[in-house]
Design an enzyme around this catalytic site. Structure first.
Site, PDB file in Angstrom:
ATOM      1  N   THR A  40       0.843  -1.210   0.000  1.00 26.58           N
ATOM      2  CA  THR A  40       0.000   0.000   0.000  1.00 26.58           C
ATOM      3  C   THR A  40       0.871   1.251   0.000  1.00 26.58           C
ATOM      4  O   THR A  40       0.622   2.204  -0.734  1.00 26.58           O
ATOM      5  CB  THR A  40      -0.920  -0.005   1.241  1.00 26.58           C
ATOM      6  N   GLN A  44       1.104   4.569  -6.006  1.00 27.86           N
ATOM      7  CA  GLN A  44       1.288   5.946  -6.478  1.00 27.86           C
ATOM      8  C   GLN A  44      -0.017   6.551  -6.982  1.00 27.86           C
ATOM      9  O   GLN A  44      -0.506   7.547  -6.499  1.00 27.86           O
ATOM     10  CB  GLN A  44       2.322   5.963  -7.605  1.00 27.86           C
ATOM     11  N   GLU A 111      -6.712   7.761 -15.509  1.00 29.03           N
ATOM     12  CA  GLU A 111      -5.801   6.628 -15.724  1.00 29.03           C
ATOM     13  C   GLU A 111      -6.399   5.727 -16.785  1.00 29.03           C
ATOM     14  O   GLU A 111      -7.578   5.854 -17.147  1.00 29.03           O
ATOM     15  CB  GLU A 111      -5.538   5.889 -14.409  1.00 29.03           C
ATOM     16  N   HIS A 222       2.501  -4.489 -14.902  1.00 21.25           N
ATOM     17  CA  HIS A 222       2.374  -3.055 -15.131  1.00 21.25           C
ATOM     18  C   HIS A 222       3.233  -2.700 -16.338  1.00 21.25           C
ATOM     19  O   HIS A 222       4.361  -3.179 -16.452  1.00 21.25           O
ATOM     20  CB  HIS A 222       2.831  -2.274 -13.893  1.00 21.25           C
ATOM     21  N   ARG A 266      -4.545  -2.003 -18.932  1.00 19.08           N
ATOM     22  CA  ARG A 266      -3.140  -2.201 -18.574  1.00 19.08           C
ATOM     23  C   ARG A 266      -2.515  -3.437 -19.235  1.00 19.08           C
ATOM     24  O   ARG A 266      -1.355  -3.404 -19.644  1.00 19.08           O
ATOM     25  CB  ARG A 266      -3.083  -2.331 -17.047  1.00 19.08           C
ATOM     26  N   HIS A 327       3.021  -6.954 -11.216  1.00 22.58           N
ATOM     27  CA  HIS A 327       2.471  -5.864 -10.408  1.00 22.58           C
ATOM     28  C   HIS A 327       1.377  -6.308  -9.443  1.00 22.58           C
ATOM     29  O   HIS A 327       1.338  -5.856  -8.313  1.00 22.58           O
ATOM     30  CB  HIS A 327       1.925  -4.801 -11.355  1.00 22.58           C
ATOM     31  N   ARG A 362      -6.998  -6.231 -13.411  1.00 25.36           N
ATOM     32  CA  ARG A 362      -7.548  -5.181 -12.555  1.00 25.36           C
ATOM     33  C   ARG A 362      -7.501  -3.813 -13.230  1.00 25.36           C
ATOM     34  O   ARG A 362      -6.483  -3.431 -13.815  1.00 25.36           O
ATOM     35  CB  ARG A 362      -6.773  -5.130 -11.234  1.00 25.36           C
TER      36      ARG A 362
HETATM   37  C1  SIN Z   1      -0.164   3.131 -11.028  1.00 28.29           C
HETATM   38  O1  SIN Z   1      -0.084   4.166 -10.376  1.00 28.29           O
HETATM   39  O2  SIN Z   1       0.009   3.062 -12.236  1.00 28.29           O
HETATM   40  C2  SIN Z   1      -0.481   1.870 -10.301  1.00 28.29           C
HETATM   41  C3  SIN Z   1      -1.799   1.988  -9.699  1.00 28.29           C
HETATM   42  C4  SIN Z   1      -2.472   0.666  -9.698  1.00 28.29           C
HETATM   43  O3  SIN Z   1      -1.808  -0.361  -9.591  1.00 28.29           O
HETATM   44  O4  SIN Z   1      -3.687   0.634  -9.856  1.00 28.29           O
END
Ligand code: SIN
Length: 395
Positions: A40, A44, A111, A222, A266, A327, A362
């Site tokens: 946690t 970011q 995002e 990621h 992602r 990730h 996710r």
């Molecule tokens: C990110 O800041 O790209 C990672 C956040 C996430 O894992 O959802």
């Protein structure tokens, strides 16, 4: 009084612990490092939640299911996004200081795979650290017992029920219920954004205790970890602010894979990066954030800015080398919507759990939300579950 051991101290574990204690349970938090040494703390991007009148729970749910390739459990998605806003309010009440616009509204970032900006952040790109600090302080203020540097060796079972835990070294802690919140298993991989402690301890202990697990093949990579020095996450939020991905020839390749280019889900972007790297003999692709300018990069992304500069790079001037890295684990210990596993007395929350909420992949910034929402539900449930009902197995 119900005695509860919570193993793990990230957002899911601390939220579960606080809820269980607030419901009258006697709670002990066990963590193998220091209380604040969690995945946690490294988060970011932020927390995705519906907090703007132009946004809707239906839209957040649709984005979650699309990113998850339709393999999500719709009931879990509805719980996550429907209860998200009230858990944001709870985090604020517990002291989390999300970034605000000049008029006092939440600042919301965009995002990948989100239909609109809905990602709340704190300290620019230090959202996880802010949440960890606030929840850690709440746990200390509430006087919960905390055992640091205590490694879970196994779950203690009697008559098929979990009755406590055994620590490395042989000590046993008895409990009416155990909540596993030990995070994921990124350290199984050579390249990961996860901290050292992400070694799948809780999932392994649950398997040894006979709990059902599912979807362990769904591991999220990621797209953008720094490829210089130790792997370091470069938040998706950087692409949300307009950064692009280019190959050695300077070509933006993301639109070859998906009409949303760098803001595709992602898994799509990670695979596009891996393909582009394969086509250039494994050399990393580059993230071009130069259009954002030095001042904006330092102000919006202070943590990443420092990590980039520590590696001798200037991302305001040059695109930086990035690579996919392990990730997040979508699968885990099978639970119902209140964190109950298939073993009486055993609960799992956060990345350790497989609620089905994420499907195969996710959605960005749904993990902190998951920890808060399902941590709260498990903490509430454990206090009322005298009969120790269990989750039905996943088909
Ligand atoms: C990110 O800041 O790209 C990672 C956040 C996430 O894992 O959802």
């Amino acid at each position: 009084m119900t005695t509860v051991v919570v193993v793990g101290s990230g957002i899911a574990g601390l939220t579960a612990a606080l809820h269980a204690a607030e419901n009258g349970c006697h709670v002990t938090i066990v963590t193998k490092g220091e209380l604040s040494e969690t995945n946690t703390r490294w988060a970011q991007g932020g927390v995705a939640a519906v907090t703007h009148p132009a946004d809707s729970v239906a839209s957040h749910a649709a984005d979650t299911r699309t990113a998850g390739a339709g393999l999500n459990d719709p009931a879990a998605v509805d719980v996550l996004v429907g209860e998200g806003p009230s858990l944001i309010a709870e985090l604020v009440a517990r002291g989390v200081d999300f970034d605000r616009t000049p008029d006092g509204d939440f600042a919301r970032g965009l995002e990948a795979a989100h239909a609109m900006p809905r990602v709340l952040h704190a300290g620019g790109d230090a959202t996880g650290a802010e949440i960890q600090a606030a929840l850690g302080a709440a746990v200390r203020a509430a006087g919960l017992r905390v055992r640091e540097h205590a490694l879970l060796r196994d779950l203690a079972l009697r008559g098929g029920r979990v009755v406590g835990i055994e620590l490395d070294g042989g000590e046993r802690i008895d409990a009416d219920a155990v909540i596993l919140a030990t995070g994921g298993a990124g350290q199984l991989y050579a390249h990961t954004t996860n901290p050292r402690g992400a070694t799948g301890d809780g999932v392994a202990a649950a398997i040894r205790a006979g709990a059902a697990v599912a979807d362990l093949e769904f591991v999220q990579f990621h797209p953008t970890a720094l490829a210089v020095g130790a792997p370091f996450l470069v938040s998706e939020a950087v692409r949300g602010e307009g950064a692009t991905l280019i190959d050695d020839a300077g070509r933006r390749f993301g639109f070859d894979a998906h009409p949303d280019g760098e803001l595709a889900p992602r898994d799509v972007v990670a695979r596009a990066n891996a393909r582009a790297m394969a086509a250039q003999n494994g050399r990393p692709v580059r993230l071009d954030a130069t259009a954002l300018g030095a001042e904006r990069l330092a102000q919006r992304f202070p943590t990443i800015d420092a990590a980039v500069r520590e590696r001798g790079l200037d991302w305001a001037v040059d695109p930086i080398p990035v690579t996919p890295a392990a990730h997040y684990l979508m699968g885990g210990v099978v639970t119902d919507l209140d964190g109950r596993t298939t073993v009486p007395g055993l609960y799992a929350v956060g990345e350790t759990a497989r609620t089905g909420v994420h499907g195969a992949n996710r959605l960005a910034s749904n993990s902190l939300l998951e920890g808060a929402v399902f941590g709260a539900r498990a903490g509430d449930a454990v206090a009322r579950d005298r009969a120790w009902p269990v989750a039905p197995p996943v088909e």
